[in-house]
Each structure stands twice: as structure tokens, then as C-alpha cells.
Design an enzyme around this catalytic site. Structure first.
Site, PDB file in Angstrom:
ATOM      1  CE1 TYR A  52      -3.925   2.074   0.481  1.00 25.31           C
ATOM      2  CE2 TYR A  52      -3.122   2.594   2.685  1.00 25.31           C
ATOM      3  CZ  TYR A  52      -4.024   2.804   1.651  1.00 25.31           C
ATOM      4  OH  TYR A  52      -5.012   3.738   1.796  1.00 25.31           O
ATOM      5  NE  ARG A  81      -6.236  12.731  -7.076  1.00 24.45           N
ATOM      6  CZ  ARG A  81      -5.678  12.193  -5.986  1.00 24.45           C
ATOM      7  NH1 ARG A  81      -4.474  12.552  -5.596  1.00 24.45           N
ATOM      8  NH2 ARG A  81      -6.340  11.279  -5.275  1.00 24.45           N
ATOM      9  CE  LYS A 120      -6.669   3.498  -1.519  1.00 26.25           C
ATOM     10  NZ  LYS A 120      -6.862   4.293  -0.300  1.00 26.25           N
ATOM     11  CG  ASP A 137      -8.935   9.627  -4.056  1.00 29.00           C
ATOM     12  OD1 ASP A 137      -7.916   9.289  -3.452  1.00 29.00           O
ATOM     13  OD2 ASP A 137      -9.305   9.099  -5.112  1.00 29.00           O
ATOM     14  CG  ASN A 151      -0.062   9.004   0.919  1.00 26.85           C
ATOM     15  OD1 ASN A 151       0.825   8.876   1.741  1.00 26.85           O
ATOM     16  ND2 ASN A 151      -1.341   8.833   1.211  1.00 26.85           N
TER      17      ASN A 151
END
Length: 607
Positions: free
Chosen positions: A136, A189, A207, A302, A449
Site C-alpha cells: 500500500y 491522478r 486497496k 479520495d 502521498n
């Protein structure tokens, strides 16, 4: 109200952890699993392969006796063997560049994933703190950047612009009869790395690994999806190894038609599935959320997941100041970054203030300051993103386009929160300005991140802003040793604390859609998880080692909210009436009983 009960809930959560009253998985012997493969075919199927874990009688039944070394090993022994090899890799790569080591570790785990899923997830669950940063964030960003070169075997499904009109039939190419959880991206993105096109498939894979490890979703019922509508990344288009559609991104109605077709296809085959949208550029993150959230069971991590985790941390900062949660309405918050995550966080925080104070959302924006790439957003701004309009300030208060340091010096905020994707944007001057905060314990959230895109490091934050701050980041940093001998605690404000519970609670409630109430319940549950003593030390989020317990609590809160919102239709043999009669403890037990845990099932062959 939930806000008034946080201290009590924190004590209850601490008691549950201390006395070990709940287990987040079952180790009971599973029932037999029917398989239609024998011989070498079963050894090449990661869903059913046990490597040296096949008992001798099973080797006889499946025609694999002699195809494996004679020793039969337990799953625990296999885990120990893998960890020993992993530690050897760490020792052999000491002194190598960090990226080289990270990719070597990922390759080793990925090879296990491709060979034996049960063992892979057992290793992951038992060593979640060590391995989550590899499968991750932050390593997954590096994997996505290099995915075309790293690709060895398929995982998930790919729907491209070339598949228009074919998706309803394509969806039946997936071999699993049932899918519970889908994570989808268009690669536009990826984290703070921008448009990575088809290489963004690494995000849904990572995920869903967390869904399996943290939420106990059966790995045979998860599906990573890549919607490849092209890429505007010229470097990728010119790369001969690039595996995606070599064309500019579709836009407008052409783009929406592709996503519409996929959503119809997915929910036609699996009407009870939950879909998580991930790493879409801001305009499509908000656009698709509004387009689908009332029609399909979906959410955008997000926008909504990041917002929930951030809100939980923001509420924690109020407690860290020794003030009641209700004082959140007086907190001044500067948000740097007006993309999908930044706007999502700001919107959810404003909704919380409005709810607490009993005022409109417009009135609740008073203490929020939004900064994008052009500086402070004010009403003088032209071509303003529709999602940012609500947060535009009067330029008479602070000038249009004011820099971060100008705003911090003028406002003296309680919280400086970054979701800009710009590494180091919280420089020494900005951090030193936070020393003048009106808070006795200023909070700095560097949430972007991967690690290189974090607005500042933990060490810089404590060095320049002072040792009394509360610090949180999206990627992991080590705790900081302060000059006074104390420890500056680093909190990882990562979505992994929420999205597994949101997905699990939604699935087991049988909710038709994901409501704001369910998302708020998830955030409030996480906010209440830490004790007052922990929060006073600056610890806002729990250890990732407790991720399955956290997910069970969050999932139960989401389920109860679905019942309250009257959208829970039940799951399996548990109907909506059964759910409505469950106590809080009953819902947690119901959630934990339904969390998959990796143990080898006896395999029975049928032709």
C-alpha cells in the site's frame, strides 16, 4: 449526540482492547471447498494452491503426490519460512538505494501473491505494520510508476475506450461467480504522482489487499478495475513498454459514457457489490460521485474516505488541547490543496461544524481558509472550481492569492492541513509561523502521498514548529526524539483506518447506497477510538497492528448508521429486521463473525 459521547466511547474502546473481549477473525476449521482442477493445474491456481501445506491424503485425492517436496508444513511454518527469506532479503540489500529495496520487497510479496493467496494474506495480516507500507502507500506509488516494466501476470480487469459496447458481456469473463468489493480507477491522478494511465491498476490492487487484510473480505470476492480511457502523460505515450491505450484521454460525454457502461455492467452481474472510486482527477472525482451515489452502492475514497480520516484527526486535535469536542466550531483551519481530497476534507469538516453549531454550511465556513496553487482562494478569483466556491474568502479580510506563510501569520490557525501533493511546501518559514498559532497545541497535517510528496517531514515539523505540536501524515514517518527527552508522536492519517470499515459495514448491512450519515458514523467512531490519555500525548490514530479491530468497530458503526437511515436491506440470512434489533455489541460481533481469515480449506475435487 455522538460528539458528547466520545470520551465515554474512548474508555469503552480501551477496555475492549485491554481485556481482549473481541476477536476480529475466526480460526475455526473451514468447510470443504469444491474444486474442478487436479494435478499441476491446482498448483498453478493461487486461490487454491497450498504449496507444501497440502496434507498427504489431499495430495492423493488431487493427483499431486510427488509433485511437491514430501514434507507437509503448517501455514504458521510456511509464514515463518517466508519471513526468514524476507529478512534475508533485507540484510542482503542494506546500503542499496531506498527505491531499489522497496521494489525488491514488493516483488517478493507479489510473487507469493501470484502463487498462494491464502499464505500471502496470512503473512500480511500477521505482519501488517511491516508489510502495509510495501503493498500500500508509499511503495504502491513507486510500483505504479514502473508497472509496465514490472508486469508479469494479470490481476483484475481492464476496460478500455476500445471496449465500448462490449462491457456487458466482458464482465462475465471474470471467473468468480460472486464479487463483493470493487475498487476502480481511471489512473488520472495516482496519489500525488499525476496521470499514470493504465499503470494506476496498482492502486486498486493495493486497496483490495487492505480490504482483505483489514476488513476480512474474501479475496475470491474482490475485483480491481482499471478504466483505461487514454493518458495525457506524454512520457508514457512515448514509452514502448507502456501497456495501456496509446491515445489522449477521453473527455466530456465520451468519458462518462465509458464509466456509465461499466457501472451498468458491474451492477447487472453483481447487484449487491460495493464500488470504491479511487484516484480520479478532481473534476471527475466529484462529477462521478454526484452522478452515481444515489443510484449505485458506491463511494469515493479520495473525497469521502480522506475527509473522514482527516475529520477524525481534527476532532482529536481539539481533545489534545484539553478542550471539549464542541470547541471544534472555534478551530481555525488552513487547508492547502483544493483537489478532490482537499475539498472533500474541507466540506466534511464544515458539515461537522454546521451540525454542532446548528448553523448553515455557508456560516460554518467562517474559520476555514482554502489555498490552491494560486494562493488563497477569495471571491475575486475567476474560473473558480465549483467545489471551492463555498470556501472563497472576502478579499477585504486577506488578499486574493496570499501565500501560505501570509495566511498562517495573519490567521494564526489551530490546524495547518496539507493535501497539495507538493513535497516540502510547508517549509521552514511556514512551520515557524505555526509557533504563533492561537492553539496551545498546534496541529500540522502533511497528508499527501507518497512520502516524497508529503508537505513536510515529521522531523522538520517538530524542529521548526516546536515540540508541543500534534503531527499527522499520509505516509509513515518514524517518531521524533525531542531535545527534552520526550517523544514527538507521528500519526499516520491514512485512509486505511476508514475505507475497509466503510466497505465492510456497507456490504454486511445490505445498504442500497452509501449515505453521509454512514460516512460520518465511520469518522466519529475512529475519533472516539483513542483514550484521553493517548490523545493528550499527541496520539490521534491507533496502531495499524489493531487494524482488524478498528475495522470491525468502524464497520459496525457504518452498519448501525445504515439501519438508522433506513437503507439497510440485510445480508445473506440476516434481514433488515434482524439488523434493527441488534445492540451495539451485537453489530460488532456480527461484523467480526463475517470477516474472512486465511486458513487452508480442505479441497474436494469434482469433475
Amino acid at each position: 449526540m455522538m460528539w458528547k459521547n466520545i470520551a465515554g466511547l474512548s474508555k469503552a474502546a480501551a477496555a475492549a482492547r485491554t481485556h481482549g473481549s473481541r476477536r476480529c477473525f475466526s480460526t475455526a476449521i473451514p468447510g470443504p471447498c469444491i474444486v474442478h482442477k487436479r494435478g499441476a493445474d491446482i498448483l498453478h491456481d493461487p486461490w487454491f494452491n497450498k504449496d507444501t501445506g497440502f496434507p498427504l491424503t489431499e495430495r492423493d485425492r488431487l493427483g499431486i503426490r510427488g509433485l511437491l517436496p514430501p514434507r507437509v508444513m503448517t501455514c504458521v511454518q510456511q509464514c515463518d519460512r517466508f519471513i526468514e527469506s524476507f529478512r534475508s532479503l533485507e540484510n542482503n540489500t542494506k546500503g542499496e538505494p531506498e527505491n531499489v529495496v522497496a521494489l525488491a520487497k514488493w516483488r517478493m510479496l507479489n510473487r507469493l501473491h501470484d502463487r498462494n493467496e491464502t499464505l500471502y494474506y496470512r503473512v500480511l495480516i500477521d505482519n501488517i505494520k511491516d508489510f502495509a507500507p510495501i503493498i500500500y502507500t508509499p511503495t504502491v506509488g513507486l510500483v505504479c510508476q514502473n508497472y509496465s516494466g514490472l508486469y508479469r501476470r494479470p490481476r483484475g480487469m481492464y476496460f478500455s475506450a476500445k471496449d465500448k459496447g462490449e462491457m456487458m458481456s466482458m464482465i462475465y469473463n471474470w471467473p468468480a461467480p460472486q464479487v463483493d468489493m470493487i475498487v476502480i480507477t481511471d489512473g488520472s491522478r495516482i496519489l500525488g504522482l499525476g496521470d499514470l494511465g493504465v499503470q494506476g491498476i496498482g492502486i486498486p490492487i493495493g486497496k483490495l489487499d487492505m480490504y482483505v487484510a483489514a476488513a476480512g473480505i474474501n479475496p475470491q470476492r474482490v475485483l480491481p478495475i482499471m478504466l483505461d480511457v487514454g493518458t495525457n502523460n506524454e512520457k508514457l505515450l512515448q514509452n514502448d513498454l507502456y501497456l495501456g491505450v496509446r491515445q489522449p484521454r477521453l473527455e466530456g460525454e465520451e468519458y462518462l459514457e465509458i464509466i456509465d457502461e461499466f457501472m451498468e455492467a458491474a451492477f447487472t452481474r453483481w447487484p449487491k457489490a460495493v464500488v470504491q472510486f479511487e484516484d480520479f482527477q478532481a473534476k471527475w472525482a466529484f462529477g462521478t460521485l454526484e452522478r452515481y451515489r444515489k443510484k449505485f452502492c458506491m463511494f469515493n475514497d479520495d473525497v469521502q474516505g480522506t475527509a473522514g480520516v482527516a475529520l477524525a484527526g481534527l476532532l482529536g486535535t481539539v481533545r489534545a488541547q484539553g478542550r471539549p469536542i464542541s470547541d471544534f466550531v472555534n478551530q481555525k483551519i488552513v487547508v492547502v490543496g483544493a483537489g478532490s481530497a482537499g475539498l472533500g476534507v474541507t466540506k466534511m469538516a464544515v458539515q461537522a461544524v454546521a451540525r454542532m453549531a446548528g448553523i448553515s454550511e455557508s456560516e460554518a465556513t467562517k474559520n476555514f481558509y482554502l489555498i490552491d496553487k494560486d494562493g488563497l482562494v477569495t471571491t475575486e478569483r475567476t474560473k473558480l472550481d465549483p467545489g471551492a466556491v463555498l470556501f472563497a474568502k472576502n478579499p477585504a479580510e486577506i488578499r486574493e492569492g496570499a501565500s501560505i506563510v501570509e495566511v498562517v501569520k495573519k490567521v494564526r490557525p489551530h490546524v495547518l492541513l496539507g493535501l497539495s501533493g507538493v513535497g516540502g511546501i510547508f517549509n521552514e518559514e511556514v512551520l515557524k509561523a505555526m509557533r504563533e498559532s492561537d492553539s496551545c497545541k498546534p496541529a500540522i497535517f502533511a497528508m499527501s502521498n507518497p512520502t516524497l510528496n508529503a508537505e513536510c517531514t515529521a522531523a522538520d515539523a517538530f524542529k521548526h514548529a516546536g515540540g508541543n505540536i500534534v503531527f499527522a501524515s499520509g505516509s509513515p514517518f518514524e517518531n521524533v526524539e525531542l531535545e527534552n527527552g520526550k517523544v514527538g508522536h507521528v500519526n499516520q492519517a491514512n485512509n486505511m483506518y476508514l475505507f475497509p470499515g466503510i466497505g465492510l459495514g456497507t456490504l454486511l448491512s445490505g445498504a442500497r447506497i452509501v449515505t453521509d450519515g454512514m460516512l460520518q458514523a465511520a469518522s466519529e467512531c475512529l475519533a472516539s477510538y483513542m483514550t484521553d490519555e493517548e490523545v493528550q500525548k499527541g496520539i490521534l490514530y491507533p496502531s495499524i497492528n489493531n487494524i482488524r479491530h478498528i475495522t470491525a468497530e468502524v464497520g459496525a458503526a457504518v452498519l448501525r448508521a445504515a439501519v438508522t437511515d433506513d437503507i439497510a436491506e440485510g445480508h445473506g440470512d440476516v434481514g433488515p429486521k434482524d439488523l434493527s434489533h441488534m445492540s451495539k455489541e451485537d453489530t460488532v460481533n456480527y461484523i467480526t463473525r463475517n470477516m474472512w481469515f486465511p486458513v487452508y480449506s480442505p479441497l474436494v475435487h469434482e469433475k
